[in-house]
Write a protein that holds these residues in place. Structure first.
Motif, PDB file in Angstrom:
ATOM      1  N   HIS A  40      -8.702  97.343  35.218  1.00  0.00           N
ATOM      2  CA  HIS A  40      -7.422  98.047  35.084  1.00  0.00           C
ATOM      3  C   HIS A  40      -6.336  97.098  34.573  1.00  0.00           C
ATOM      4  N   LEU A  41      -6.266  95.910  35.137  1.00  0.00           N
ATOM      5  CA  LEU A  41      -5.230  94.952  34.760  1.00  0.00           C
ATOM      6  C   LEU A  41      -5.387  94.500  33.309  1.00  0.00           C
ATOM      7  N   ILE A  42      -6.593  94.151  32.917  1.00  0.00           N
ATOM      8  CA  ILE A  42      -6.826  93.675  31.550  1.00  0.00           C
ATOM      9  C   ILE A  42      -6.592  94.787  30.532  1.00  0.00           C
ATOM     10  N   SER A  43      -6.997  96.010  30.853  1.00  0.00           N
ATOM     11  CA  SER A  43      -6.759  97.103  29.905  1.00  0.00           C
ATOM     12  C   SER A  43      -5.268  97.345  29.713  1.00  0.00           C
TER      13      SER A  43
ATOM     14  N   LEU B  52      -2.965  94.906  30.043  1.00  0.00           N
ATOM     15  CA  LEU B  52      -2.487  93.740  29.284  1.00  0.00           C
ATOM     16  C   LEU B  52      -2.688  93.958  27.783  1.00  0.00           C
ATOM     17  N   ALA B  53      -3.741  94.695  27.420  1.00  0.00           N
ATOM     18  CA  ALA B  53      -4.038  94.939  26.010  1.00  0.00           C
ATOM     19  C   ALA B  53      -2.956  95.759  25.320  1.00  0.00           C
ATOM     20  N   LYS B  54      -2.084  96.393  26.084  1.00  0.00           N
ATOM     21  CA  LYS B  54      -0.960  97.107  25.478  1.00  0.00           C
ATOM     22  C   LYS B  54       0.091  96.135  24.967  1.00  0.00           C
ATOM     23  N   TYR B  55       0.121  94.936  25.542  1.00  0.00           N
ATOM     24  CA  TYR B  55       1.133  93.951  25.187  1.00  0.00           C
ATOM     25  C   TYR B  55       0.591  92.816  24.325  1.00  0.00           C
ATOM     26  N   PHE B  56      -0.671  92.454  24.520  1.00  0.00           N
ATOM     27  CA  PHE B  56      -1.268  91.308  23.828  1.00  0.00           C
ATOM     28  C   PHE B  56      -2.636  91.700  23.270  1.00  0.00           C
ATOM     29  N   HIS B  57      -3.116  90.932  22.299  1.00  0.00           N
ATOM     30  CA  HIS B  57      -4.501  91.055  21.865  1.00  0.00           C
ATOM     31  C   HIS B  57      -5.354  90.433  22.959  1.00  0.00           C
ATOM     32  N   VAL B  58      -6.351  91.166  23.453  1.00  0.00           N
ATOM     33  CA  VAL B  58      -7.156  90.694  24.575  1.00  0.00           C
ATOM     34  C   VAL B  58      -8.633  90.685  24.195  1.00  0.00           C
ATOM     35  N   VAL B  59      -9.309  89.578  24.559  1.00  0.00           N
ATOM     36  CA  VAL B  59     -10.751  89.480  24.420  1.00  0.00           C
ATOM     37  C   VAL B  59     -11.336  89.428  25.832  1.00  0.00           C
ATOM     38  N   TRP B  60     -12.085  90.459  26.199  1.00  0.00           N
ATOM     39  CA  TRP B  60     -12.795  90.500  27.481  1.00  0.00           C
ATOM     40  C   TRP B  60     -14.115  89.781  27.254  1.00  0.00           C
ATOM     41  N   CYS B  61     -14.296  88.623  27.866  1.00  0.00           N
ATOM     42  CA  CYS B  61     -15.521  87.835  27.700  1.00  0.00           C
ATOM     43  C   CYS B  61     -16.531  88.244  28.764  1.00  0.00           C
ATOM     44  N   ASN B  62     -17.530  89.028  28.360  1.00  0.00           N
ATOM     45  CA  ASN B  62     -18.583  89.397  29.294  1.00  0.00           C
ATOM     46  C   ASN B  62     -19.244  88.125  29.824  1.00  0.00           C
ATOM     47  N   PRO B  63     -19.750  88.151  31.065  1.00  0.00           N
ATOM     48  CA  PRO B  63     -20.321  86.931  31.629  1.00  0.00           C
ATOM     49  C   PRO B  63     -21.505  86.411  30.818  1.00  0.00           C
ATOM     50  N   VAL B  64     -21.613  85.121  30.824  1.00  0.00           N
ATOM     51  CA  VAL B  64     -22.693  84.435  30.128  1.00  0.00           C
ATOM     52  C   VAL B  64     -23.938  84.432  31.009  1.00  0.00           C
ATOM     53  N   GLN B  65     -25.087  84.596  30.401  1.00  0.00           N
ATOM     54  CA  GLN B  65     -26.325  84.520  31.170  1.00  0.00           C
ATOM     55  C   GLN B  65     -26.645  83.064  31.493  1.00  0.00           C
ATOM     56  N   GLU B  66     -27.186  82.856  32.661  1.00  0.00           N
ATOM     57  CA  GLU B  66     -27.658  81.516  33.001  1.00  0.00           C
ATOM     58  C   GLU B  66     -28.992  81.291  32.303  1.00  0.00           C
ATOM     59  N   TRP B  67     -29.295  80.061  32.024  1.00  0.00           N
ATOM     60  CA  TRP B  67     -30.488  79.754  31.240  1.00  0.00           C
ATOM     61  C   TRP B  67     -31.770  80.232  31.919  1.00  0.00           C
ATOM     62  N   ARG B  68     -31.789  80.280  33.256  1.00  0.00           N
ATOM     63  CA  ARG B  68     -32.999  80.730  33.962  1.00  0.00           C
ATOM     64  C   ARG B  68     -33.243  82.227  33.796  1.00  0.00           C
ATOM     65  N   MET B  69     -32.204  82.975  33.539  1.00  0.00           N
ATOM     66  CA  MET B  69     -32.314  84.434  33.492  1.00  0.00           C
ATOM     67  C   MET B  69     -32.658  84.977  32.105  1.00  0.00           C
ATOM     68  N   ILE B  70     -32.574  84.164  31.090  1.00  0.00           N
ATOM     69  CA  ILE B  70     -32.770  84.665  29.724  1.00  0.00           C
ATOM     70  C   ILE B  70     -34.163  85.251  29.534  1.00  0.00           C
ATOM     71  N   ARG B  71     -35.185  84.606  30.029  1.00  0.00           N
ATOM     72  CA  ARG B  71     -36.549  85.106  29.811  1.00  0.00           C
ATOM     73  C   ARG B  71     -36.825  86.382  30.599  1.00  0.00           C
TER      74      ARG B  71
ATOM     75  N   ILE C 224      -3.738  82.470  25.613  1.00  0.00           N
ATOM     76  CA  ILE C 224      -3.677  82.414  27.070  1.00  0.00           C
ATOM     77  C   ILE C 224      -5.100  82.543  27.586  1.00  0.00           C
ATOM     78  N   LEU C 225      -5.487  81.630  28.459  1.00  0.00           N
ATOM     79  CA  LEU C 225      -6.799  81.668  29.095  1.00  0.00           C
ATOM     80  C   LEU C 225      -6.607  82.248  30.485  1.00  0.00           C
ATOM     81  N   TYR C 226      -7.288  83.355  30.771  1.00  0.00           N
ATOM     82  CA  TYR C 226      -7.103  84.066  32.036  1.00  0.00           C
ATOM     83  C   TYR C 226      -8.424  84.029  32.798  1.00  0.00           C
TER      84      TYR C 226
END
Length: 172
Positions: free
Chosen positions: A52-55, A57-76, A137-139
């Motif tokens: 809700h908060l990030i959506s 914020l997107a009204k005021y700024f350009h926002v990139v929602w960074c989906n979580p990164v997979q850990e190396w053990r989980m890729i396979r 801005i890094l959030y």
């Protein structure tokens, strides 16, 4: 004219763009500011406070929602392995960025962990497709994202403080 010399029409013209949250081009109000939201949840999961908060914020700024990164053990174990980065723009001015599985979350060796963090954050900055962003801005939404502070380029960083005691090392 209000007592003290304030012209209501001027005040109205000043406040209206802020109330509408968009400028005349349909872009966010502050179109030269970009926000990289480093979050623990994917965008497509059930919404929580951060969604809700990030959506909004997107009204005021350009926002990139960074989906979580997979850990190396989980890729396979993940059948949705993708060597490509993916950017999905949303109607509200937000871009959902999914990192490539070729650059998983590493812990050791430290230089490799830092290198992949740096590469992912630089790649996330390109998700806005060449928009003229002057300030970044890094959030951050969790304490375990602290390594991103050393491996990303930004002008300001914010940490969202949750009133969450499960992060505490001692029982209260």
């Amino acid at each position: 004219m209000i007592e003290g010399g304030c012209n209501c029409a001027d005040t109205y013209r000043t406040i209206m763009p802020v109330m509408q949250h968009r400028n005349h081009n349909g872009l966010p109000l502050f179109e030269d500011v970009g926000v990289l939201a480093v979050v623990p949840d994917r965008w497509d999961l059930p919404w929580q406070t951060r969604h809700h908060l990030i959506s909004r914020l997107a009204k005021y700024f350009h926002v990139v929602w960074c989906n979580p990164v997979q850990e190396w053990r989980m890729i396979r174990l993940d059948y949705s392995f993708s060597p490509w980065f993916r950017n999905e723009p949303h109607d509200n001015g937000l871009v959902e960025h999914t990192f490539s599985s070729l650059f998983p979350k590493l812990y050791r060796p430290v230089f490799a962990a830092n290198l992949t963090d740096r590469f992912r954050m630089n790649r996330a900055r390109t998700a806005l497709g060449g928009r003229p962003i002057r300030k970044w801005i890094l959030y951050l939404w969790r304490p375990h994202f602290v390594s991103v502070l050393d491996n990303a380029r930004y002008d300001a960083s914010f940490y969202h403080i949750d009133d969450e005691y499960s992060f505490s090392a001692t029982e209260k």
